[in-house]
Design a protein around this motif. Structure first.
Motif, PDB file in Angstrom:
ATOM      1  N   SER A  36      -8.060  12.364 -11.975  1.00  0.00           N
ATOM      2  CA  SER A  36      -8.738  11.732 -12.905  1.00  0.00           C
ATOM      3  C   SER A  36      -9.266  10.170 -12.783  1.00  0.00           C
ATOM      4  N   ASN A  37      -8.764   9.425 -11.845  1.00  0.00           N
ATOM      5  CA  ASN A  37      -8.650   7.804 -10.583  1.00  0.00           C
ATOM      6  C   ASN A  37     -10.180   8.179  -9.969  1.00  0.00           C
ATOM      7  N   THR A  38     -10.949   7.515 -10.450  1.00  0.00           N
ATOM      8  CA  THR A  38     -12.269   7.627  -9.054  1.00  0.00           C
ATOM      9  C   THR A  38     -11.119   6.687  -7.464  1.00  0.00           C
ATOM     10  N   TRP A  39     -10.130   6.013  -7.602  1.00  0.00           N
ATOM     11  CA  TRP A  39      -9.971   5.932  -6.410  1.00  0.00           C
ATOM     12  C   TRP A  39      -9.016   7.035  -5.852  1.00  0.00           C
TER      13      TRP A  39
END
Length: 699
Positions: A36-39
């Motif tokens: 769920s994290n863009t990174w």
């Protein structure tokens, strides 16, 4: 969560949290949380040792470490994540394949010869049992030949050859199981309604609850921009609902209390309370997933043909064995003949070629639900297109404004935009955008706007009644007179456009021409399909004959049908098939479902409705129609590869068979060459069908 870093390289870090850190059910929860994290690029979680592997974008190591260190198993709730299912299936397949290879070669390297031989005998018993069972059923199949080959090896104490034969058969079974599991997971992921929580409507306040707690007859509230997660009935409120996932139509529909709604549709504007009729596990989409899961008819016809061919050769293999034994009285020569098993290469190479082609298609953003659809695509001579949303983007634009009576074009557009700005459907947006593009300020004083479902809009403007909508609404329902001269002018100027009529003060004021232009690449796609051997290209549309003719001419399509209903599309596809054509149908909505089902193979584009995607046999995940020609090339190359494999297998193994019969090859040499050729043809079947460098250059 206590986590030890056991591997730390740029953009890749592995943590070890311990065997009791989290359960298997929470693996996908961790995966979903990380992704769920863009990174985050990728994540793997393994409950056995509490391992978490994260691949991240450069410069985000600290975020990855912080996330894992702050993890608490008690805070993680089980979730459904089909993408994780797919990755887990891939990992399991690789692991099982590695185990097979390791068992094969470690046993040979470590175990004493007597123990290794005993294990091979034990493993061979199940194949012999299958062959005996088939014989009792009165069938002389490949299982009988497999059992006989292994028995002959064991009788001659040729344990190495017996082990090799069983290894190849195990790989074949593993590949078949992997293909079925991978296909279902991919389909489920593309079709499932991804909603973990819903708002349960209450008397005083709404409560957010997990989907798993929702029951039939509960009432949930769905607001603007949300996907409806269940089938049900509206009990309160009203909203514009985009039903493209069910109907394929781009226009949102106003629905209020008493109306039925379906999972997968979207609330564009408004808020409604829905009484649950069917839970997500029992919706139409879920039922289709279940049908796909239970289907055993996804094999290519050529794959089934390969299995039948392998079975049909079995009696001749036994006949050759018997004749060799009869004429030579030499058991060694006879066993050499029996070691030449056509079935291994045929049964392994064909599904491997099909699987590789499906994977290659997936790498190019094309989802194929089974090998038989690639075969049908290669054999097709006709392709039928639905126009709206398939050859076009289903994004209407304002082309022309026709002024009638006392109003200018600018005034006509100003009034129309003033009325339409209150409604979010695509035609309204086209009119409002058209006014904005022409720098027309459409602020006007008018009474409350009333929307009449499926017809148009009415209000009071400067003391006069103003209405806008379809010809049926304006002329027949509202009694506005449209003279023959006015209609002739509208028909002449509208061309291929759809027409929205505007009337003010009981007089026709003007008409707005709305077009749905073809996709930019549509003409090139039609050209490429013709070059790929599709001789019959047809466009079906509900538009007028004139509009259909203009669009067809633009795209280079010579055959079209206008003003067709869903049942007409189905009937037309059936007629083509009755006349000996093999048909590809490309559609985008539930209105195309009958035709999609009737076609030999059906295709949906990425922006088609969910129902079209689950009905279609092939889904193009991109938005480029030229992919249709690329699929044709891929499917034809697949068929060519399979047929060339057949020829090689039959020729090479026949040479081996004759060499064994004439004593030129010993059983061990015969088995070695046969197995080596089988592995070689399988390795060739796994190579890409398309030249990747050439494809990149073309792009």
């Amino acid at each position: 969560m206590k986590a030890q870093i056991v591997y730390d390289k740029p953009c890749r870090i592995r943590f070890r949290c311990g065997s009791n850190a989290f359960t298997k059910e929470l693996e996908r929860s961790i995966h979903k949380l990380v992704m769920s994290n863009t990174w985050a690029i990728a994540c793997e979680a393994h409950y056995e040792n509490g391992g978490i592997l994260i691949r991240y974008k450069e410069g985000h190591r600290a975020e990855a470490v912080k996330l894992v260190r702050n993890l608490r198993g008690s805070d993680l709730a089980p979730v459904s994540d089909n993408q994780y299912d797919t990755e887990e299936i891939d990992r399991t397949f690789k692991s099982d394949l590695a185990k097979l290879v390791m068992q094969r070669y470690i046993r040979k390297a470590i175990l004493p010869a007597p123990i290794g031989a005993a294990l091979i005998v034990y493993s061979g018993l199940k194949y012999i049992a299958k062959g005996v069972s088939a014989l009792f059923d009165g069938k002389l199949t490949v299982e009988v030949l497999d059992g006989a080959s292994i028995s002959a090896c064991l009788i001659q104490k040729n344990y190495n050859t017996a082990g090799t034969v069983m290894f190849l058969l195990s790989v074949s079974g593993l590949l078949e199981d992997y293909t079925r599991a991978r296909t279902r997971a991919a389909l489920t992921d593309s079709l499932a309604i991804k909603a973990d929580q819903v708002w349960l409507a209450g008397k005083d306040a709404d409560t957010l609850i997990p989907m798993s707690q929702l029951q039939v007859d509960d009432c949930i509230r769905v607001r603007t921009g949300s996907v409806i997660p269940v089938d049900g009935q509206i009990t309160e409120g009203e909203a514009y609902i985009n039903e493209a996932s069910m109907t394929g139509e781009p226009l949102a529909v106003m629905k209020s209390a008493g109306a039925s709604v379906f999972a997968g549709t979207v609330v564009e504007e408004g808020s409604v309370v829905i009484k649950v009729r069917k839970l997500s596990s029992d919706t139409k989409i879920s039922k289709i997933i279940e049908l796909i899961d239970n289907s055993e008819n996804l094999k290519a016809g050529v794959q089934s043909k390969a299995e039948r061919l392998a079975d049909s050769i079995v009696p001749y293999s036994f006949l050759a064995f018997g004749l060799t034994l009869l004429f030579t009285r030499n058991v060694t020569k006879a066993v050499s003949v029996l070691m030449v098993d056509y079935s291994c290469a045929i049964k392994l190479s064909t599904p491997i070629a099909v699987i590789s082609a499906i994977k290659e298609a997936a790498d190019d953003d094309v989802t194929v639900k089974g090998g038989k659809y690639l075969e049908e695509y290669a054999l097709a001579d006709s392709i039928v297109f639905d126009k709206t949303g398939t050859l076009t983007n289903a994004e209407p634009v304002l082309e022309k404004v026709i002024a009638l009576g006392d109003y200018s074009e600018a005034e006509t557009l100003k009034i129309a935009a003033c009325l339409e700005e209150h409604f979010p459907h695509s035609v309204a947006r086209a009119i409002v955008k058209g006014a904005a593009d022409r720098d027309i300020d459409h602020a006007e004083e008018h009474a409350e706007v009333q929307y009449i479902v499926a017809h148009g809009i009415s209000t009071t403007l400067h003391g006069k009644r103003a209405i806008i909508g379809s010809r049926h609404f304006v002329c027949e329902d509202e009694g506005i007179e449209i003279t023959d001269e006015q209609q002739a002018e509208i028909d002449e100027k509208s061309g291929a456009c759809s027409v929205v009529y505007l009337a003010v003060g009981d007089k026709l004021t003007g008409a707005l021409c709305i077009s749905d232009p073809p996709r930019p690449e549509a003409e090139e796609a039609v050209k490429q399909l013709k070059e790929a051997g599709i001789t019959n290209i047809v466009m079906l549309t509900g538009d007028s004959a004139k509009a259909a003719e203009i669009t067809a001419q633009k795209l280079g399509i010579s055959d079209f049908r206008a003003q067709v209903l869903p049942e007409d599309k189905h009937r037309y596809v059936q007629q083509l098939k009755e006349h000996g054509h093999r048909v590809i149908m490309v559609g985008d909505g539930i209105n195309d479902a009958p035709a999609l089902a009737a076609a030999n193979v059906s295709v949906a584009m990425s922006d088609a409705s969910d129902i079209a995607k689950e009905t279609a046999d092939i889904t193009v995940r991109g938005a480029d129609l030229t992919q249709l020609a690329a699929i044709r090339q891929l499917s034809e190359k697949l068929m060519h590869r399979i047929n060339s494999n057949y020829r090689f297998i039959l020729l090479f193994n026949s040479v081996l068979l004759l060499s064994g019969a004439f004593g030129l090859l010993q059983p061990s040499a015969s088995a070695l060459l046969h197995n080596a050729s089988t592995m070689a043809i399988c390795a060739k079947s796994m190579t890409p069908l398309e030249d990747k460098k050439r494809k990149k250059k073309n792009k």
